[in-house]
Every structure is written in C-alpha cells, then in structure tokens.
Write a protein that holds these residues in place. Structure first.
Motif, PDB file in Angstrom:
ATOM      1  N   ILE A   1       0.848  -1.191   0.000  1.00 18.38           N
ATOM      2  CA  ILE A   1       0.000   0.000   0.000  1.00 18.38           C
ATOM      3  C   ILE A   1       0.885   1.243   0.000  1.00 18.38           C
ATOM      4  N   ILE A   2       0.524   2.224  -0.798  1.00 18.33           N
ATOM      5  CA  ILE A   2       1.169   3.537  -0.769  1.00 18.33           C
ATOM      6  C   ILE A   2       0.128   4.542  -0.282  1.00 18.33           C
ATOM      7  N   ALA A   3       0.329   5.084   0.914  1.00 18.87           N
ATOM      8  CA  ALA A   3      -0.570   6.101   1.471  1.00 18.87           C
ATOM      9  C   ALA A   3       0.055   7.461   1.191  1.00 18.87           C
ATOM     10  N   ALA A   4      -0.526   8.197   0.236  1.00 20.35           N
ATOM     11  CA  ALA A   4       0.156   9.370  -0.307  1.00 20.35           C
ATOM     12  C   ALA A   4      -0.584  10.674  -0.037  1.00 20.35           C
ATOM     13  N   LYS A   5       0.176  11.705   0.228  1.00 20.56           N
ATOM     14  CA  LYS A   5      -0.348  13.068   0.261  1.00 20.56           C
ATOM     15  C   LYS A   5      -0.733  13.445  -1.166  1.00 20.56           C
ATOM     16  N   HIS A   6      -1.912  14.051  -1.333  1.00 17.00           N
ATOM     17  CA  HIS A   6      -2.409  14.375  -2.671  1.00 17.00           C
ATOM     18  C   HIS A   6      -2.714  15.858  -2.736  1.00 17.00           C
ATOM     19  N   GLN A   7      -1.935  16.595  -3.540  1.00 17.06           N
ATOM     20  CA  GLN A   7      -2.128  18.034  -3.654  1.00 17.06           C
ATOM     21  C   GLN A   7      -2.548  18.473  -5.049  1.00 17.06           C
ATOM     22  N   SER A   8      -2.196  17.701  -6.072  1.00 20.49           N
ATOM     23  CA  SER A   8      -2.614  18.034  -7.433  1.00 20.49           C
ATOM     24  C   SER A   8      -2.347  16.847  -8.349  1.00 20.49           C
ATOM     25  N   PHE A   9      -2.722  16.988  -9.600  1.00 22.01           N
ATOM     26  CA  PHE A   9      -2.513  15.937 -10.591  1.00 22.01           C
ATOM     27  C   PHE A   9      -1.030  15.576 -10.719  1.00 22.01           C
ATOM     28  N   PHE A  10      -0.162  16.533 -10.409  1.00 23.48           N
ATOM     29  CA  PHE A  10       1.263  16.295 -10.647  1.00 23.48           C
ATOM     30  C   PHE A  10       1.850  15.271  -9.690  1.00 23.48           C
ATOM     31  N   ASP A  11       1.321  15.123  -8.476  1.00 21.16           N
ATOM     32  CA  ASP A  11       1.877  14.086  -7.603  1.00 21.16           C
ATOM     33  C   ASP A  11       1.506  12.692  -8.119  1.00 21.16           C
ATOM     34  N   ILE A  12       0.345  12.569  -8.787  1.00 19.24           N
ATOM     35  CA  ILE A  12       0.003  11.301  -9.444  1.00 19.24           C
ATOM     36  C   ILE A  12       1.017  11.011 -10.542  1.00 19.24           C
ATOM     37  N   ILE A  13       1.332  12.043 -11.320  1.00 20.15           N
ATOM     38  CA  ILE A  13       2.313  11.899 -12.408  1.00 20.15           C
ATOM     39  C   ILE A  13       3.645  11.408 -11.872  1.00 20.15           C
ATOM     40  N   LEU A  14       4.126  12.010 -10.801  1.00 24.28           N
ATOM     41  CA  LEU A  14       5.425  11.625 -10.256  1.00 24.28           C
ATOM     42  C   LEU A  14       5.415  10.189  -9.747  1.00 24.28           C
ATOM     43  N   ILE A  15       4.385   9.814  -9.013  1.00 28.32           N
ATOM     44  CA  ILE A  15       4.318   8.454  -8.473  1.00 28.32           C
ATOM     45  C   ILE A  15       4.257   7.428  -9.595  1.00 28.32           C
ATOM     46  N   CYS A  16       3.394   7.679 -10.577  1.00 32.64           N
ATOM     47  CA  CYS A  16       3.213   6.696 -11.661  1.00 32.64           C
ATOM     48  C   CYS A  16       4.390   6.653 -12.637  1.00 32.64           C
ATOM     49  N   SER A  17       5.260   7.644 -12.566  1.00 31.61           N
ATOM     50  CA  SER A  17       6.428   7.623 -13.449  1.00 31.61           C
ATOM     51  C   SER A  17       7.483   6.628 -12.982  1.00 31.61           C
ATOM     52  N   VAL A  18       7.353   6.143 -11.730  1.00 32.24           N
ATOM     53  CA  VAL A  18       8.420   5.280 -11.205  1.00 32.24           C
ATOM     54  C   VAL A  18       7.945   3.938 -10.660  1.00 32.24           C
ATOM     55  N   ILE A  19       6.715   3.838 -10.118  1.00 32.40           N
ATOM     56  CA  ILE A  19       6.312   2.537  -9.575  1.00 32.40           C
ATOM     57  C   ILE A  19       5.884   1.624 -10.725  1.00 32.40           C
ATOM     58  N   PRO A  20       6.138   0.317 -10.614  1.00 33.89           N
ATOM     59  CA  PRO A  20       5.943  -0.583 -11.762  1.00 33.89           C
ATOM     60  C   PRO A  20       4.504  -0.952 -12.067  1.00 33.89           C
ATOM     61  N   ALA A  21       3.638  -1.067 -11.066  1.00 36.63           N
ATOM     62  CA  ALA A  21       2.281  -1.570 -11.322  1.00 36.63           C
ATOM     63  C   ALA A  21       1.270  -0.821 -10.464  1.00 36.63           C
ATOM     64  N   PRO A  22       0.986   0.449 -10.792  1.00 34.65           N
ATOM     65  CA  PRO A  22       0.093   1.247  -9.951  1.00 34.65           C
ATOM     66  C   PRO A  22      -1.370   0.880 -10.138  1.00 34.65           C
TER      67      PRO A  22
END
Length: 251
Positions: free
Chosen positions: A70-91
């Motif tokens: 599980i990744i419990a993430a702070k969410h402030q805008s669309f860009f944090d989704i972009i950053l996370i999904c740019s590196v984790i293998p199977a979101p």
C-alpha cells in the motif's frame, strides 16, 4: 508570460495523452503490461515537458516501492500522481467513481485495476473499496490511496479518513507513507504552473503489525511532517498557511 507558458503546457499535455492513448491502446487491450508502459511513458513525458516548458523540475526521493503493498500518499494536485506513476511498476488507485467515465484516463484506470468508490456514501465506500481490493481476479501491484480522500491544497487542513486503516488491517500488507510539495507549484484548481522543484518522497515503510489506531496516528504524523518540510524547502510556510485558514474560518 508564465501564464501563457502554463496554458501551452496544459494543452500539449492533453494532446500527448491522446496520441499515446492511440499508440498504446491496441496492445494494452490484450496485454496489461502495455497499459503500465503507457502510463509510465506519459508520466515521464509530462515530467520532462514540465521541466523545459514551465521550469517545473521534479524529483523522487526515498526507495521506490516494489511488489504488492500500500502507498498512502499526500495528494495536492494531478502532478503528484504523475510523479508516483512515473516510477512505480504496477500502480492501481483507490479513485472517485467519476473517474471511471473520464475519456482515456478512465479506460486505463479500469485496465490496471483501479477501485472506484462513491465518496458521498462513506460506509458503502469502505465496503466497496475493500471488496474491490481483495477481489482475487484484480491485478496485483502497488495500491495507491489518499488518506485524506481528495486533493488538499498546500497548507490546508483536512482530516485523515479511516478507509486507509481499514485496508491496512484487512490486507496485512506493508504501507509506504508518501509526502509531497507539488501543490506549491501546481495548485489543484488553477491554470498557472510555477517554476521550482516538485518532490515526491517515499518514506520509511510501516510493517503490517500495527493496530489501526497506531497506524492512523503514524501515517498522519509522518506524511504531514515530511510534506511540511518539503514545502518549507520550496519556500512555503505550511503551518502558517494552516493557521491563517483556521483564523479565516473562525471569522
């Protein structure tokens, strides 16, 4: 000038989404790894184009999560989704039900096994969330959930919801708290994108042996403390912004 650059960046970002959707989807229909490749490609492109078009560079800190957790993430805008999904293998995400019908994004969200919930029906939302996540036919991977339930502006107050705790206790998986400062540069409801260094930081993982009360207290402390530090690094005083918001609400 920065506003014009932001507008052009936003336009090309959606054009790129459409072009990559057309390129990857015929294969992704039959081969799920192609869907993950499409997501990573698009997210890395957005990071690259943001750096040179609007001066918004980005950085990932900490150990990138791998495997089923599980990744419990702070969410402030669309860009944090972009950053996370740019590196984790199977979101896969816990997402609001409205996303299901969103062109392009909705199809890929379904393809990688995102779980859609009705945020207006809290009890049913938790039931649907647990059922969707524990479905034996659902894809395995990194389950991303936002403990506050939605995007939260930089420096704003919003309580942590118990849904993440319900998942943590039900799944018995490691959880990686994740902090960010992206809202300082990419506000949740504005066109203007500001230059700077946006950061997502994967913090030390929490094992699956905490009580739900211990877990909820720990993730909130870790995520908020680390996010405040990242925002301070960017020149934004999050505690002062929260204090000002509480004063305004009281008045």
């Amino acid at each position: 000038m920065q506003l014009i650059r932001s507008l052009l960046f936003n336009i090309q970002m959606y054009v790129a989404m459409f072009l990559l959707f057309c390129w990857f989807t015929p294969v992704a229909i039959f081969h799920r790894p192609a869907a993950y490749a499409a997501i990573r490609t698009y997210c890395r492109y957005v990071r690259w184009s943001a750096a040179w078009m609007i001066g918004l560079k980005s950085e990932i800190r900490g150990t990138v999560p791998q495997g089923e957790l599980i990744i419990a993430a702070k969410h402030q805008s669309f860009f944090d989704i972009i950053l996370i999904c740019s590196v984790i293998p199977a979101p896969r995400f816990i997402a609001k039900k409205e996303l299901r019908r969103t062109p392009m994004l909705g199809w890929y969200a379904r393809r990688v096994g995102c779980v859609f919930v009705d945020r207006g029906k809290r009890g049913k939302a938790i039931q649907d969330m647990v059922a969707g996540v524990t479905d034996p036919e659902a894809p395995k991977g990194q389950l991303v959930i936002y403990p506050q339930g939605t995007r939260v502006a930089a420096g704003a107050d919003k309580p942590y919801k118990t849904g993440v705790g319900a998942l943590y206790t039900r799944l018995g998986q490691t959880c990686v708290p994740t902090a960010t400062n992206v809202g300082v540069f990419w506000p949740r409801s504005a066109v203007l994108r500001k230059p700077g260094l946006a950061v997502v930081e994967f913090l030390d993982p929490l094992g699956p042996d905490l009580s739900i009360e211990e877990f909820m207290a720990e993730i909130e402390t870790r995520i908020e403390t680390a996010s405040d530090a990242l925002m301070a690094e960017a020149g934004f005083d999050a505690p002062a912004a929260r204090a000002a918001g509480r004063t305004a609400s009281a008045e």
